[in-house]
Design a protein around this motif. Structure first.
Motif, PDB file in Angstrom:
ATOM      1  N   GLY A 141     -75.676  53.967  14.415  1.00 50.49           N
ATOM      2  CA  GLY A 141     -75.950  53.959  12.916  1.00 50.49           C
ATOM      3  C   GLY A 141     -77.277  52.786  12.741  1.00 50.49           C
ATOM      4  O   GLY A 141     -77.576  51.775  13.664  1.00 50.49           O
ATOM      5  N   VAL A 142     -77.655  52.851  11.679  1.00 59.04           N
ATOM      6  CA  VAL A 142     -78.892  51.899  11.176  1.00 59.04           C
ATOM      7  C   VAL A 142     -78.469  50.910  10.120  1.00 59.04           C
ATOM      8  O   VAL A 142     -78.190  51.402   8.895  1.00 59.04           O
ATOM      9  CB  VAL A 142     -80.221  52.799  10.761  1.00 59.04           C
ATOM     10  N   LEU A 143     -78.765  49.757   9.951  1.00 62.12           N
ATOM     11  CA  LEU A 143     -78.542  48.710   8.976  1.00 62.12           C
ATOM     12  C   LEU A 143     -79.779  47.898   8.956  1.00 62.12           C
ATOM     13  O   LEU A 143     -80.191  47.227  10.188  1.00 62.12           O
ATOM     14  CB  LEU A 143     -77.206  47.814   9.405  1.00 62.12           C
ATOM     15  N   ALA A 144     -80.072  47.661   7.889  1.00 62.10           N
ATOM     16  CA  ALA A 144     -81.459  46.831   7.694  1.00 62.10           C
ATOM     17  C   ALA A 144     -80.894  45.712   6.411  1.00 62.10           C
ATOM     18  O   ALA A 144     -80.639  46.153   5.331  1.00 62.10           O
ATOM     19  CB  ALA A 144     -82.613  47.384   7.277  1.00 62.10           C
ATOM     20  N   VAL A 145     -80.842  44.301   6.787  1.00 60.75           N
ATOM     21  CA  VAL A 145     -80.567  43.442   6.038  1.00 60.75           C
ATOM     22  C   VAL A 145     -81.889  42.761   5.680  1.00 60.75           C
ATOM     23  O   VAL A 145     -82.374  41.925   6.583  1.00 60.75           O
ATOM     24  CB  VAL A 145     -79.581  42.591   6.379  1.00 60.75           C
ATOM     25  N   ARG A 146     -82.584  42.739   4.270  1.00 59.27           N
ATOM     26  CA  ARG A 146     -83.645  42.229   4.017  1.00 59.27           C
ATOM     27  C   ARG A 146     -83.765  40.805   4.376  1.00 59.27           C
ATOM     28  O   ARG A 146     -82.661  40.320   3.924  1.00 59.27           O
ATOM     29  CB  ARG A 146     -84.510  42.579   2.815  1.00 59.27           C
ATOM     30  N   ALA A 147     -84.831  39.976   4.374  1.00 61.95           N
ATOM     31  CA  ALA A 147     -84.757  38.676   4.719  1.00 61.95           C
ATOM     32  C   ALA A 147     -84.531  38.094   3.071  1.00 61.95           C
ATOM     33  O   ALA A 147     -85.058  38.702   2.054  1.00 61.95           O
ATOM     34  CB  ALA A 147     -86.264  38.064   5.241  1.00 61.95           C
ATOM     35  N   GLY A 148     -83.874  36.908   3.240  1.00 60.79           N
ATOM     36  CA  GLY A 148     -83.346  36.288   1.944  1.00 60.79           C
ATOM     37  C   GLY A 148     -82.217  36.763   1.363  1.00 60.79           C
ATOM     38  O   GLY A 148     -81.543  36.374   0.284  1.00 60.79           O
ATOM     39  N   ALA A 163     -82.279  43.172  -9.210  1.00 62.20           N
ATOM     40  CA  ALA A 163     -82.991  42.035  -9.243  1.00 62.20           C
ATOM     41  C   ALA A 163     -82.790  41.264 -10.313  1.00 62.20           C
ATOM     42  O   ALA A 163     -82.786  39.979 -10.062  1.00 62.20           O
ATOM     43  CB  ALA A 163     -84.371  42.449  -8.761  1.00 62.20           C
ATOM     44  N   ALA A 164     -83.072  41.874 -11.419  1.00 66.38           N
ATOM     45  CA  ALA A 164     -83.047  40.864 -12.683  1.00 66.38           C
ATOM     46  C   ALA A 164     -81.759  40.292 -12.906  1.00 66.38           C
ATOM     47  O   ALA A 164     -81.710  38.861 -13.432  1.00 66.38           O
ATOM     48  CB  ALA A 164     -83.322  41.754 -14.030  1.00 66.38           C
ATOM     49  N   GLY A 165     -80.674  40.820 -12.433  1.00 70.79           N
ATOM     50  CA  GLY A 165     -79.357  40.160 -12.431  1.00 70.79           C
ATOM     51  C   GLY A 165     -78.978  39.356 -11.396  1.00 70.79           C
ATOM     52  O   GLY A 165     -77.897  38.747 -11.209  1.00 70.79           O
ATOM     53  N   GLY A 166     -79.841  39.263 -10.270  1.00 65.74           N
ATOM     54  CA  GLY A 166     -79.706  38.548  -9.242  1.00 65.74           C
ATOM     55  C   GLY A 166     -78.373  39.202  -8.271  1.00 65.74           C
ATOM     56  O   GLY A 166     -77.761  38.362  -7.656  1.00 65.74           O
ATOM     57  N   VAL A 167     -78.309  40.587  -8.489  1.00 61.70           N
ATOM     58  CA  VAL A 167     -77.115  41.093  -7.703  1.00 61.70           C
ATOM     59  C   VAL A 167     -77.747  42.047  -6.564  1.00 61.70           C
ATOM     60  O   VAL A 167     -78.681  42.959  -6.613  1.00 61.70           O
ATOM     61  CB  VAL A 167     -76.511  42.164  -8.791  1.00 61.70           C
ATOM     62  N   PRO A 168     -77.377  41.823  -5.225  1.00 63.02           N
ATOM     63  CA  PRO A 168     -77.938  42.589  -4.293  1.00 63.02           C
ATOM     64  C   PRO A 168     -77.660  43.930  -4.320  1.00 63.02           C
ATOM     65  O   PRO A 168     -76.642  44.491  -4.830  1.00 63.02           O
ATOM     66  CB  PRO A 168     -77.155  41.698  -2.963  1.00 63.02           C
ATOM     67  N   LEU A 169     -78.468  44.839  -4.071  1.00 61.69           N
ATOM     68  CA  LEU A 169     -78.386  46.402  -4.018  1.00 61.69           C
ATOM     69  C   LEU A 169     -78.415  47.040  -2.695  1.00 61.69           C
ATOM     70  O   LEU A 169     -79.208  46.748  -1.756  1.00 61.69           O
ATOM     71  CB  LEU A 169     -79.551  47.017  -4.632  1.00 61.69           C
ATOM     72  N   ARG A 198     -86.697  50.543  -2.463  1.00 57.19           N
ATOM     73  CA  ARG A 198     -86.232  49.214  -2.652  1.00 57.19           C
ATOM     74  C   ARG A 198     -84.787  49.006  -2.486  1.00 57.19           C
ATOM     75  O   ARG A 198     -84.106  49.913  -2.890  1.00 57.19           O
ATOM     76  CB  ARG A 198     -86.613  48.649  -4.297  1.00 57.19           C
ATOM     77  N   GLY A 199     -84.333  47.864  -2.284  1.00 57.19           N
ATOM     78  CA  GLY A 199     -82.834  47.515  -1.963  1.00 57.19           C
ATOM     79  C   GLY A 199     -82.779  46.147  -0.908  1.00 57.19           C
ATOM     80  O   GLY A 199     -83.800  46.247  -0.260  1.00 57.19           O
ATOM     81  N   ASP A 200     -81.902  45.677  -1.094  1.00 53.71           N
ATOM     82  CA  ASP A 200     -81.759  44.577  -0.407  1.00 53.71           C
ATOM     83  C   ASP A 200     -81.056  44.637   0.912  1.00 53.71           C
ATOM     84  O   ASP A 200     -81.187  44.023   1.996  1.00 53.71           O
ATOM     85  CB  ASP A 200     -80.858  43.484  -0.947  1.00 53.71           C
ATOM     86  N   VAL A 201     -80.290  45.907   1.115  1.00 56.20           N
ATOM     87  CA  VAL A 201     -79.694  46.278   2.391  1.00 56.20           C
ATOM     88  C   VAL A 201     -79.838  47.823   2.440  1.00 56.20           C
ATOM     89  O   VAL A 201     -79.374  48.769   1.380  1.00 56.20           O
ATOM     90  CB  VAL A 201     -78.154  45.961   2.662  1.00 56.20           C
ATOM     91  N   LEU A 202     -80.318  48.343   3.348  1.00 53.58           N
ATOM     92  CA  LEU A 202     -80.576  49.547   3.697  1.00 53.58           C
ATOM     93  C   LEU A 202     -79.704  50.226   4.734  1.00 53.58           C
ATOM     94  O   LEU A 202     -79.405  49.648   5.808  1.00 53.58           O
ATOM     95  CB  LEU A 202     -81.780  49.848   4.086  1.00 53.58           C
TER      96      LEU A 202
END
Length: 383
Positions: A212-219, A171-177, A194-198
């Motif tokens: 399968g399950v994919l979660a892409v967080r808002a933003g 998050a500090a580096g602006g890199v999606p995880l 925590r994670g931007d995509v699960l």
């Protein structure tokens, strides 16, 4: 007299949960129609699919509208990695991963790197299978990084990763995880992950295959990696409503009994760890404390892994192996190799909700002789 079979290969694929079976059969009658249609049958399927989505999202700790279904865990991983990379081509083409990620993650990262002329940056792990948080942070904050991938815990040895520190650095580096929850959801609490995509694999918690399950967080910037539709749930042929409903019902059932089961399984795993350590020239792998409750792996020196699994199978025990050898490649597990531990003669135990203390005792009773038998057949007994 037929010897009862004992299934101890639940690290990645759990037996179909009774609740999942019941939901699957019911949904075959009520959820067979295309949920995208506006007629009554379609709306009924849509209601079942939306209910499944809401239930799984609650367990994973994401918003309902952030969660999508795919056709498999592999498809979810590909959509996660390729979708984020596609949306961040201008940021770079390097994908940071740990050396012990699921092969599907590594293959997707290689594809991104090859397509964009970039590279896959691997972060090494220690002998327990965990990455160093500082090293991961340094890699993530290198110029040209498109995204980073880190599993919640390793399915082969059970070691949990320093996910909180990794997410903070990303998050500090602006890199999606991208975080892989396979082998974890339903077994431990992942709501705080925590994670931007699960991504998650329902078969690891006792669901039927085909979802399968994919979660892409808002933003989070994400671009559809394929030609099918314009959203994460663009599954060729459509989502299997029965499989999705079975996944939701089995996950809720696993979560409902998780606290008591987790305590029981940790005790059983500790019993396996102690028992396996008593077998001569055997190394128990993974972190002693920071680990999944239902997975334990050990390696036996002077033993062929395939032969040992076959011997245990002959005696009525279905177990897995981190060696991951196939007739075509004959390559040892990339996880065990990355850890720098013995990668042959490996046995992976994955407990299920049905596993009992008697099952574990029976396994430990035959293990020493099974190992000795294989060593004797290979001509290495007594070395």
């Amino acid at each position: 007299m037929v010897t009862p079979r004992v299934y101890l290969d639940g690290a990645a694929t759990q037996p179909l949960h009774p609740a999942a079976r019941e939901a699957l059969l019911a949904a075959l009658d009520d959820g067979w129609a295309d949920p995208r249609r506006l007629h009554s049958e379609g709306r009924r399927s849509r209601a079942l699919l939306d209910g499944a989505r809401e239930a799984i999202a609650a367990v994973l700790g994401v918003r309902t509208d952030e969660l999508s279904f795919t056709g498999s865990h592999t498809q979810a991983v590909h959509a996660a990695v390729l979708g984020v990379a596609g949306a961040r081509r201008r940021a770079g083409t390097t994908v940071v991963t740990s050396t012990v990620e699921h092969p599907t993650v590594l293959h997707a990262a290689d594809h991104v790197a090859a397509r964009g002329g970039g590279a896959r940056s691997d972060v090494a792990v220690d002998r327990t299978g965990a990455v160093d948080a500082d090293t991961f942070a340094e890699s993530v904050n290198t110029p040209g990084v498109s995204l980073a991938c880190l599993q919640f815990a390793n399915a082969e040895v059970g070691t949990r990763q320093p996910l909180e520190a990794a997410a903070t650095a990303a998050a500090a580096g602006g890199v999606p995880l991208v975080v892989d929850l396979s082998a974890c959801a339903g077994h431990v609490d992942v709501r705080g992950a925590r994670g931007d995509v699960l991504v998650a694999d329902p078969q690891s918690w006792g669901a039927a295959p085909g979802v399968g399950v994919l979660a892409v967080r808002a933003g989070t910037r994400w671009a559809a990696p394929g030609p099918e539709g314009d959203g994460p749930e663009a599954v060729p042929g459509g989502v299997s409503v029965p499989a999705a409903l079975a996944a939701a019902v089995s996950l809720e059932a696993m979560v409902a009994g998780r606290a008591a089961r987790e305590a029981e399984q940790r005790a059983l795993v500790e019993r396996v760890r102690r028992g396996a350590a008593q077998v001569p020239d055997t190394e128990v792998l993974g972190d002693d404390v920071h680990r999944l409750p239902h997975v334990v792996t050990f390696s036996c020196l002077y033993v062929d892994g395939e032969a040992l699994l076959s011997e245990l199978d002959r005696r009525g025990f279905a177990v897995g192996s981190g060696s991951a050898c196939t007739a075509s490649t004959l390559e040892p597990s990339h996880v065990l190799t990355a850890m720098g531990v013995l990668s042959h003669g490996n046995v992976r135990i994955g407990l299920t909700p049905a596993t009992t203390g008697a099952d574990v005792d029976a396994f430990l009773a035959v293990l020493p002789d099974a190992v000795a038998t294989v060593r004797r057949e290979l001509g290495v007994e007594g070395l």
